[in-house]
Design an enzyme around this catalytic site. Structure first.
Site, short mmCIF file in Angstrom:
data_model
loop_
_atom_site.label_atom_id
_atom_site.label_comp_id
_atom_site.label_asym_id
_atom_site.label_seq_id
_atom_site.Cartn_x
_atom_site.Cartn_y
_atom_site.Cartn_z
N ASP A 1 0.56 0.16 6.51
CA ASP A 1 0.25 -0.99 5.66
C ASP A 1 0.25 -2.29 6.48
O ASP A 1 1.29 -2.69 7.02
CB ASP A 1 1.33 -1.02 4.55
N GLY B 1 -8.95 -3.02 2.16
CA GLY B 1 -10.41 -3.03 2.24
C GLY B 1 -10.98 -4.16 3.07
O GLY B 1 -12.16 -4.50 2.95
N ASP C 1 -3.86 -4.38 -4.50
CA ASP C 1 -3.06 -3.42 -5.27
C ASP C 1 -3.53 -3.26 -6.72
O ASP C 1 -3.88 -4.22 -7.39
CB ASP C 1 -1.59 -3.86 -5.29
C1 GLA Z 1 1.50 -3.27 -0.34
C2 GLA Z 1 0.70 -1.99 -0.62
C3 GLA Z 1 1.36 -1.24 -1.76
C4 GLA Z 1 2.80 -0.92 -1.39
C5 GLA Z 1 3.55 -2.18 -1.02
C6 GLA Z 1 4.93 -1.87 -0.44
O1 GLA Z 1 1.42 -4.17 -1.40
O2 GLA Z 1 -0.63 -2.30 -0.93
O3 GLA Z 1 0.64 -0.06 -2.06
O4 GLA Z 1 2.79 -0.01 -0.31
O5 GLA Z 1 2.85 -2.95 -0.06
O6 GLA Z 1 5.61 -3.01 -0.03
#
Ligand code: GLA
Length: 406
Positions: free
Chosen positions: A170, A209, A230
């Site tokens: 991430d 993305g 998200d």
């Molecule tokens: C981001 C990701 C989520 C999750 C959080 C965790 O927002 O997009 O899917 O993994 O971090 O902190």
């Protein structure tokens, strides 16, 4: 996204406070590590995994930071015994907040919520399931925990030694060191590191993305890549994300999937019709099916939505061809996905707040000869077709999902 923004604000405030403290006490500062130049690009070999979209569960949508060893074991128990494993769900994925820091040798360590990662992985494997973990290419994860920056090869080795089968990686704080245009090179570091371990580990890119990730995701060894910010458990967010995926269909193929984020089915913010739309659309999109609810205490109607074998068969179709929108008229949309056996999955979606008729014309789907047979994949019944189109009455925010034989 909100979480990410607020975590950054908190981190920024904490950073400022730490700087003030450091200046006052003359102690060393905990600053952002120096930037390493991104490596030259090359093509990371395909790991051969997830020829159909990954199916499983992830902790974030329901538990966020409240996930621990007991919850993960509980999810594995539930998945193995409630019918989910039998229909293809496999991965039990721990998201952010498991990380403690690093030991004297720089090895990543888990915090008190996860006392023994190897034992946990063994437990999940003992249920005939696989297990996933989470990190960031930056110094910190989105929730402010330890990231993999500067320790990529070491962390990949640790995940492999613990027995992990899947990594969600991430972006988050990597943005303090790198531009979006450098993402490919930065993700390539971990793609190489995972391959080097020799353990089959699914590589899930999470950078919302940006920088047209679908164009280079496979080149860094990625098996799936998030295509949006998200999701959350509302009709508005789920439908906004799901129905905006049309242009990406060409980028999905076996082993390489667009990921419009994890499922919210069963988290309580949508109706059953809306959750059926979520499941149907994600299946037409060949999207990963990662449940995000509490599997230990799921009402029967939710379990039925998550384990509908006929809908899952659309998601898992071997051709691996992502579906797309074939017609739109006001709040009514028709999406279709070509299947390996020459049949089609066709979704008649009603995005309106009241029930409405939705019509599919076979010529829009690209079926030349008029089809005569259909199956309704939610009602589980066959019916006959007659003529160049078919109309269904579809509830508010609902779907009729059909499989059409040529
Ligand atoms: C981001 C990701 C989520 C999750 C959080 C965790 O927002 O997009 O899917 O993994 O971090 O902190």
């Amino acid at each position: 996204m909100k979480t990410r923004t607020s975590v950054f604000l908190i981190l920024a405030a904490a950073g400022l406070a730490a700087q003030v403290l450091a200046q006052n006490s003359q102690t060393p500062q905990n600053t952002t590590p120096p930037r390493r130049p991104p490596p030259a690009l090359h093509k990371v070999a395909d790991n051969g995994l997830v020829r159909t979209p990954p199916m499983g569960w992830n902790s974030w949508n329901k538990f966020a930071e409240h996930v621990d060893d007991a919850a993960v074991r509980g999810m594995a128990d539930a998945m193995a015994s409630n019918g989910m494993k039998a229909v293809g769900y496999t991965y039990i994925n721990i998201d952010d907040t498991w990380e403690a820091g690093r030991d004297a040798d720089g090895n990543i360590t888990s915090n008190q919520k996860f006392p023994d990662m190897k034992a946990l992985a063994d437990y999940v494997h003992g249920k005939g399931l696989k297990i996933g973990i989470y990190s960031s290419p930056g110094p910190k994860t989105c929730a402010g925990y330890e990231g993999s920056y500067g320790h990529e090869a070491q962390d990949a080795k640790t995940y492999a030694a613990w027995g992990f089968d899947y990594l969600k990686y991430d972006w988050c704080s990597a943005h303090t060191l790198y531009t979006d245009q450098e993402m490919q090179a930065v993700y390539q570091i971990m793609g190489d590191a995972l391959l080097t371990t020799g353990r089959p580990i699914v590589f899930s890119l999470c950078q919302y993305g940006r920088d047209d990730v679908w164009k280079w995701g496979p080149d860094v060894g990625g098996n799936l890549w998030r295509t949006t910010d998200d999701i959350n458990d509302t009709w508005k967010r789920m439908s906004t994300i799901g129905f905006s995926q049309n242009d990406l269909a060409a980028y999905a193929s076996p082993g390489h999937w667009n990921d419009p984020d994890m499922l919210e089915i069963g988290n309580g913010g949508m109706t059953d019709d809306e959750y059926k739309t979520h499941m149907s659309l994600w299946s037409i999109l060949a999207a990963p099916l990662l449940a995000g609810n509490d599997l230990r205490s799921m009402p029967h109607d939710i379990l039925e939505i998550l384990t509908n074998r006929e809908v899952i068969a659309v998601n898992q179709d071997k051709l691996g061809k992502q579906g797309h929108r074939v017609a739109k008229s006001g709040d009514q949309e028709v999406w279709a996905r070509e299947l390996a056996d020459g049949r089609y999955a066709v979704g008649l979606f009603n995005l309106a707040n009241a029930s409405a008729s939705v019509t599919v014309k076979w010529s829009d789907v690209g079926i030349a000869a008029t089809p005569t047979k259909a199956r309704d994949l939610w009602a589980h019944h066959n019916f006959k077709l007659d003529g160049p189109e078919y109309t269904a009455v579809v509830p508010a925010h609902g779907v009729a999902l059909l499989r059409i034989a040529k």
